[in-house]
Write an enzyme that holds these catalytic residues in place. Sequence first.
Site, PDB file in Angstrom:
ATOM      1  N   HIS A 143      -2.252   6.768   7.750  1.00 24.06           N
ATOM      2  CA  HIS A 143      -1.327   7.738   7.132  1.00 24.06           C
ATOM      3  C   HIS A 143      -2.037   9.049   6.806  1.00 24.06           C
ATOM      4  O   HIS A 143      -1.436  10.128   6.884  1.00 24.06           O
ATOM      5  CB  HIS A 143      -0.750   7.176   5.825  1.00 24.06           C
ATOM      6  CG  HIS A 143       0.486   6.336   5.993  1.00 24.06           C
ATOM      7  ND1 HIS A 143       1.582   6.768   6.689  1.00 24.06           N
ATOM      8  CD2 HIS A 143       0.795   5.089   5.535  1.00 24.06           C
ATOM      9  CE1 HIS A 143       2.527   5.818   6.658  1.00 24.06           C
ATOM     10  NE2 HIS A 143       2.065   4.789   5.964  1.00 24.06           N
ATOM     11  N   GLN A 159       2.953   9.913   1.744  1.00 26.95           N
ATOM     12  CA  GLN A 159       4.258   9.254   1.629  1.00 26.95           C
ATOM     13  C   GLN A 159       5.037   9.748   0.418  1.00 26.95           C
ATOM     14  O   GLN A 159       6.247   9.519   0.325  1.00 26.95           O
ATOM     15  CB  GLN A 159       4.090   7.730   1.544  1.00 26.95           C
ATOM     16  CG  GLN A 159       3.573   7.113   2.836  1.00 26.95           C
ATOM     17  CD  GLN A 159       3.497   5.601   2.715  1.00 26.95           C
ATOM     18  OE1 GLN A 159       2.505   5.067   2.227  1.00 26.95           O
ATOM     19  NE2 GLN A 159       4.549   4.918   3.126  1.00 26.95           N
ATOM     20  N   CYS A 162       6.463  -0.537   6.712  1.00 31.30           N
ATOM     21  CA  CYS A 162       6.016   0.658   5.995  1.00 31.30           C
ATOM     22  C   CYS A 162       7.151   1.126   5.090  1.00 31.30           C
ATOM     23  O   CYS A 162       8.307   1.147   5.517  1.00 31.30           O
ATOM     24  CB  CYS A 162       5.657   1.755   6.997  1.00 31.30           C
ATOM     25  SG  CYS A 162       5.156   3.304   6.239  1.00 31.30           S
ATOM     26  N   LEU A 163       6.832   1.510   3.878  1.00 27.74           N
ATOM     27  CA  LEU A 163       7.856   1.984   2.949  1.00 27.74           C
ATOM     28  C   LEU A 163       8.556   3.235   3.485  1.00 27.74           C
ATOM     29  O   LEU A 163       9.678   3.536   3.087  1.00 27.74           O
ATOM     30  CB  LEU A 163       7.240   2.281   1.578  1.00 27.74           C
ATOM     31  CG  LEU A 163       6.701   1.057   0.802  1.00 27.74           C
ATOM     32  CD1 LEU A 163       5.986   1.511  -0.461  1.00 27.74           C
ATOM     33  CD2 LEU A 163       7.821   0.079   0.477  1.00 27.74           C
ATOM     34  N   GLY A 167       0.825  -1.200   0.000  1.00 34.17           N
ATOM     35  CA  GLY A 167       0.000   0.000   0.000  1.00 34.17           C
ATOM     36  C   GLY A 167       0.859   1.250   0.000  1.00 34.17           C
ATOM     37  O   GLY A 167       2.045   1.211   0.355  1.00 34.17           O
ATOM     38  N   HIS A 185      -3.682   0.586   8.074  1.00 35.07           N
ATOM     39  CA  HIS A 185      -2.362   1.224   8.058  1.00 35.07           C
ATOM     40  C   HIS A 185      -2.365   2.459   7.133  1.00 35.07           C
ATOM     41  O   HIS A 185      -1.896   3.536   7.509  1.00 35.07           O
ATOM     42  CB  HIS A 185      -1.334   0.185   7.589  1.00 35.07           C
ATOM     43  CG  HIS A 185       0.059   0.697   7.405  1.00 35.07           C
ATOM     44  ND1 HIS A 185       1.121   0.244   8.154  1.00 35.07           N
ATOM     45  CD2 HIS A 185       0.581   1.612   6.540  1.00 35.07           C
ATOM     46  CE1 HIS A 185       2.219   0.865   7.772  1.00 35.07           C
ATOM     47  NE2 HIS A 185       1.923   1.697   6.786  1.00 35.07           N
ATOM     48  N   GLU A 186      -2.920   2.280   5.929  1.00 31.07           N
ATOM     49  CA  GLU A 186      -2.888   3.379   4.946  1.00 31.07           C
ATOM     50  C   GLU A 186      -3.822   4.515   5.354  1.00 31.07           C
ATOM     51  O   GLU A 186      -3.502   5.695   5.176  1.00 31.07           O
ATOM     52  CB  GLU A 186      -3.255   2.869   3.549  1.00 31.07           C
ATOM     53  CG  GLU A 186      -2.324   1.792   2.993  1.00 31.07           C
ATOM     54  CD  GLU A 186      -0.851   2.166   3.009  1.00 31.07           C
ATOM     55  OE1 GLU A 186      -0.531   3.368   2.902  1.00 31.07           O
ATOM     56  OE2 GLU A 186      -0.022   1.250   3.153  1.00 31.07           O
TER      57      GLU A 186
HETATM   58 NI    NI Z   1       3.027   2.985   5.587  1.00 27.93          NI
END
Ligand code: NI
Length: 156
Positions: A134, A51, A88-89, A46, A130-131
């Site tokens: 963000h 991000q 997480c990226l 995701g 999670h997304e």
């Molecule tokens: Ni993330």
Amino acid sequence: MGLRRIHTDKEPSLHKVCKPVTSFDWRLHKLLNDMRDTLLDANGVGLAAPQVGILRRVVLVDTGEEILELINPELVSTSGEQYGAEGCLSVPGRYGWVKRPMFATVKAQDRYGNWYEAEGEELIARCFCHELDHLDGVVYTQVMDRFLTEEELEEL
Ligand code: NI
């Protein structure tokens, strides 16, 4: 290919509340296309717009079958519980133990502004939560129990 730079959680964009999308125009479509390229390039599940430094309520989730484009997404319902490792990226190389619902339903708009619902379980339910976090400036490290140890990471 339109790759955007993935910001880390050291950067301010990861800690801001994002604004709703109001124009479903070429700018949004370009952002979505670039986010798709960026997500695939990074091998992520995701990606949320903050991000890549864009403070708008836009999320992509790769279900394995398709890449869902979730604009102005909201959690409709959740049930069950799961406890597992999450990454997480924007937090490269680290994973944390996070409790999430086992099932989650979200409603969102597509790139043309049409509302739809999507259901997820296990990894996808985890990813929805999670997304969406963000978009409110919340990184999983703020809701986790703790980071995985080196040993736990190797077992994974
Ligand atoms: Ni993330």
